[in-house]
Design an enzyme around this catalytic site. Structure first.
Site, PDB file in Angstrom:
ATOM      1  N   CYS A   1       0.839  -1.284  -0.016  1.00 14.95           N
ATOM      2  CA  CYS A   1       0.112  -0.034   0.002  1.00 14.95           C
ATOM      3  C   CYS A   1       0.971   1.422  -0.098  1.00 14.95           C
ATOM      4  O   CYS A   1       1.653   1.496  -1.116  1.00 14.95           O
ATOM      5  CB  CYS A   1      -1.024  -0.048   1.184  1.00 14.95           C
ATOM      6  N   TYR A   2       0.888   1.904   1.078  1.00  8.72           N
ATOM      7  CA  TYR A   2       1.802   3.416   1.157  1.00  8.72           C
ATOM      8  C   TYR A   2       3.179   2.894   0.655  1.00  8.72           C
ATOM      9  O   TYR A   2       3.859   3.724   0.063  1.00  8.72           O
ATOM     10  CB  TYR A   2       1.483   4.000   2.333  1.00  8.72           C
TER      11      TYR A   2
ATOM     12  N   LYS B   1       3.325 -11.289  23.204  1.00  5.32           N
ATOM     13  CA  LYS B   1       2.876 -12.054  24.432  1.00  5.32           C
ATOM     14  C   LYS B   1       2.958 -13.561  24.173  1.00  5.32           C
ATOM     15  O   LYS B   1       3.395 -14.354  24.993  1.00  5.32           O
ATOM     16  CB  LYS B   1       1.483 -11.750  24.777  1.00  5.32           C
TER      17      LYS B   1
ATOM     18  N   ASP C   1       5.389 -11.754  32.220  1.00  5.85           N
ATOM     19  CA  ASP C   1       6.547 -10.775  31.770  1.00  5.85           C
ATOM     20  C   ASP C   1       7.702 -10.808  32.513  1.00  5.85           C
ATOM     21  O   ASP C   1       8.559 -11.109  32.218  1.00  5.85           O
ATOM     22  CB  ASP C   1       6.005  -9.534  31.170  1.00  5.85           C
TER      23      ASP C   1
ATOM     24  N   GLU D   1      -1.149  -9.198   4.820  1.00  8.21           N
ATOM     25  CA  GLU D   1      -1.101  -9.380   6.167  1.00  8.21           C
ATOM     26  C   GLU D   1      -2.367  -9.706   6.881  1.00  8.21           C
ATOM     27  O   GLU D   1      -2.151 -10.553   8.044  1.00  8.21           O
ATOM     28  CB  GLU D   1      -0.267  -8.380   6.897  1.00  8.21           C
TER      29      GLU D   1
END
Ligand code: XMP
Length: 509
Positions: free
Chosen positions: A78-79, A365, A223, A167
């Site tokens: 795209c861009y 995650k 985490d 994607e």
């Protein structure tokens, strides 16, 4: 590795996810990255992401054009495609017909990037601009009804451009197209795994810390636990973890943590018992934001005091994850990592002249969970539901007292036990109990009671930004309610929260 240049598309994290799903490492960097830095990263391919701007806008993001002289394959999306076309001498213009949503892509040539892809395939579009004139070395290799140059290629230089988004899952064969780019065009090897990540990270941590001490605030969440294990593997007892028991934790939390991290995994941990300090600071406070501020401040004081006792500490480790890093590096500026506010030690590094280490800053995650498993963390710890920093203090509506904490802990423990037994724990984003500042009438035996009300909250979510209340089986709800009312003296009514987020939030305070 694959380098993804972030032009600000909301789908950038998805591009990274897709690449990593094919076991190829990738990094997202802002367009301000210098050519020297790119050379140092030595990517096997570059993906230019989409973005909200138009290439002719004055402040549209730009990456150095020298990337096209590196001899490295480039895929512009795209861009990203518009940027490449303009940089190489083509022309982009406002499309006569804007295209949003599904479109049928006609694959015109059997170029490498479309190997094995159907001649007609569904793709997903979201654009206002289109490529009007191709740079001389390019050819259109795919089109849709409204977009002549929906897929383009300069096969010699291995430059490809897609107007659609490979994607997103709506592009049916998008993942296969990305795989073609990675393996057939860039010749990447699918070798990225948590094992190889751990090996490299351990080496990097050893080099960076140069024999110095590291401090880490261990909360018991995934985490900080995985960060602790990884650093421990690298430097052993030169890592000191600080665990602050603020008295606002769930039942047996501190005990379980001690068992896992000290007795089983042999980490060097300092347990700080600070319940009284937190509770006296919270005494009489009912406003949720005041509670948070007080807990944050006291945590910082307690943590700093303990940290100062650790001689020769030069580093502070944090379990910052990639989504936080990506969010904080804008398409127009340089990367600055967000300090996780719930650990409340944001100001500490500067105050104590500590350098930060964030070994998980390039992981998502689910990758952190996989890494945890690789490092030998129990499933029980790996799949924990999130627990807020201010803990039970924001689940006791109104004043927080020892008695009410005790009551909520018992209720919460029964709830979690039943949710786990029924096989629902991992399917829920969070499940917890809230103690209300109300009493209601009940009847137990032959006696009238006037006791507390507990609310149960169970939600499904992918990222906590939005959430829906979980449709738990009635049988399970009945069992939870029965057990709580029978086993916890002081609770005679249980209610279930059926609000979604938005407009409600997950927590009650
Ligand atoms: P809300 O209630 O805003 O929660 O829908 C979204 C997610 O954030 C967690 N949460 C917090 N975590 N400190 C934290 O560390 C906090 O003050 C805090 N408040 C909410 C909440 O548990 C949910 O996962």
């Amino acid at each position: 590795m694959i380098l993804i240049i972030d032009f600000g598309s909301q789908f950038n994290q998805l591009i990274a996810r897709r690449v990593r799903e094919h076991k190829v490492y990738c990094r997202i960097e802002p367009p301000t990255i210098k050519i020297g830095q790119i050379r140092a990263l030595a990517p096997e391919g570059i993906i230019l992401s989409g973005g909200p701007s138009g290439v002719y806008e004055k402040n549209s993001p730009k990456v150095t054009k020298k990337i096209f002289d590196l001899g490295i394959p480039v895929l512009g999306i795209c861009y990203g495609m518009h940027f490449m076309v303009k940089a190489l001498g083509g022309k982009v213009s406002a499309a006569q017909k804007r295209e949003y949503g599904f479109a049928e892509l006609l694959v015109k040539s059997s170029s490498t990037i479309f190997k094995g892809i159907s001649r007609k395939t569904t793709c997903w579009m979201s654009h206002g601009d289109s490529v009007e004139k191709l740079p001389s070395s390019f050819k259109a290799i795919g089109s849709t009804e409204n977009t002549e140059n929906a897929a383009i290629a300069d096969v010699t230089r291995k430059f490809y451009g897609f107007q659609f988004h490979p994607e997103v899952v709506h592009t049916r064969e998008g993942s296969a197209m990305i795989a073609n780019f990675l393996f057939k065009v860039c010749k990447c090897k699918p070798t990225w795994s948590m094992k190889s990540f751990a090996r490299d990270a351990v080496e990097e941590i050893r080099q960076k810390t140069e024999g110095k001490r590291v401090i880490l605030g261990l909360s018991g969440g995934v985490d900080s636990s995985v960060t602790a294990l990884l650093i421990h593997r690298a430097i052993g007892d030169r890592l000191t973890c600080i665990f602050v028991d603020n008295g606002l934790l769930r039942k047996d939390e501190a005990k379980k943590l001690k068992e896992v991290f000290r007795s089983k995994l042999h980490l060097n941990i300092r347990f700080v018992r600070a319940a009284s300090r937190f509770l006296s600071a919270l005494s009489g406070v009912t406003d949720p934001e005041k509670k948070r501020k007080i807990i944050g401040r006291v945590f910082m004081e307690v943590f700093e005091r303990e940290a100062r006792k650790i001689e020769g500490a030069e580093f502070l480790a944090q379990g910052t994850l990639y989504p936080d890093v990506i969010e904080s590096q804008s398409a127009f500026g340089g990367p600055t990592s967000v300090i996780k506010s719930h650990h409340n030690v944001g100001g500490l590094p500067a105050k104590m002249k500590l350098s930060l280490i964030e070994p998980l800053r390039f992981l998502f995650k689910d990758e952190v969970r996989a890494l945890g498993k690789t490092l030998g963390l129990d499933d029980d710890m790996v799949y924990r539901q999130p627990f807020p920093g201010p803990g039970l203090a924001i689940r006791i509506i109104g004043k927080v007292t020892r008695e009410r904490l005790e009551l909520l802990r018992e209720v919460d423990a029964i709830l979690i036990e039943e949710i786990k037994k029924a096989g629902y724990y991992r399917r829920l984003w969070q499940s917890f109990a809230v103690l209300l500042p109300l009493k209601s009438v009940g009847i137990m035996g032959d006696k009238r009671t006037y006791e507390n009300i507990a609310a149960i909250r169970a939600v499904t979510s992918v990222d906590a930004m939005t959430a829906d209340w979980a449709r738990l089986p009635h049988k399970l709800m009945g069992r939870i309610s029965n057990r709580i009312i029978n086993e916890v003296a002081g609770v005679n009514r249980v209610v279930y929260d059926i609000s979604s987020k938005p407009p409600s939030t997950i927590e009650w305070e």
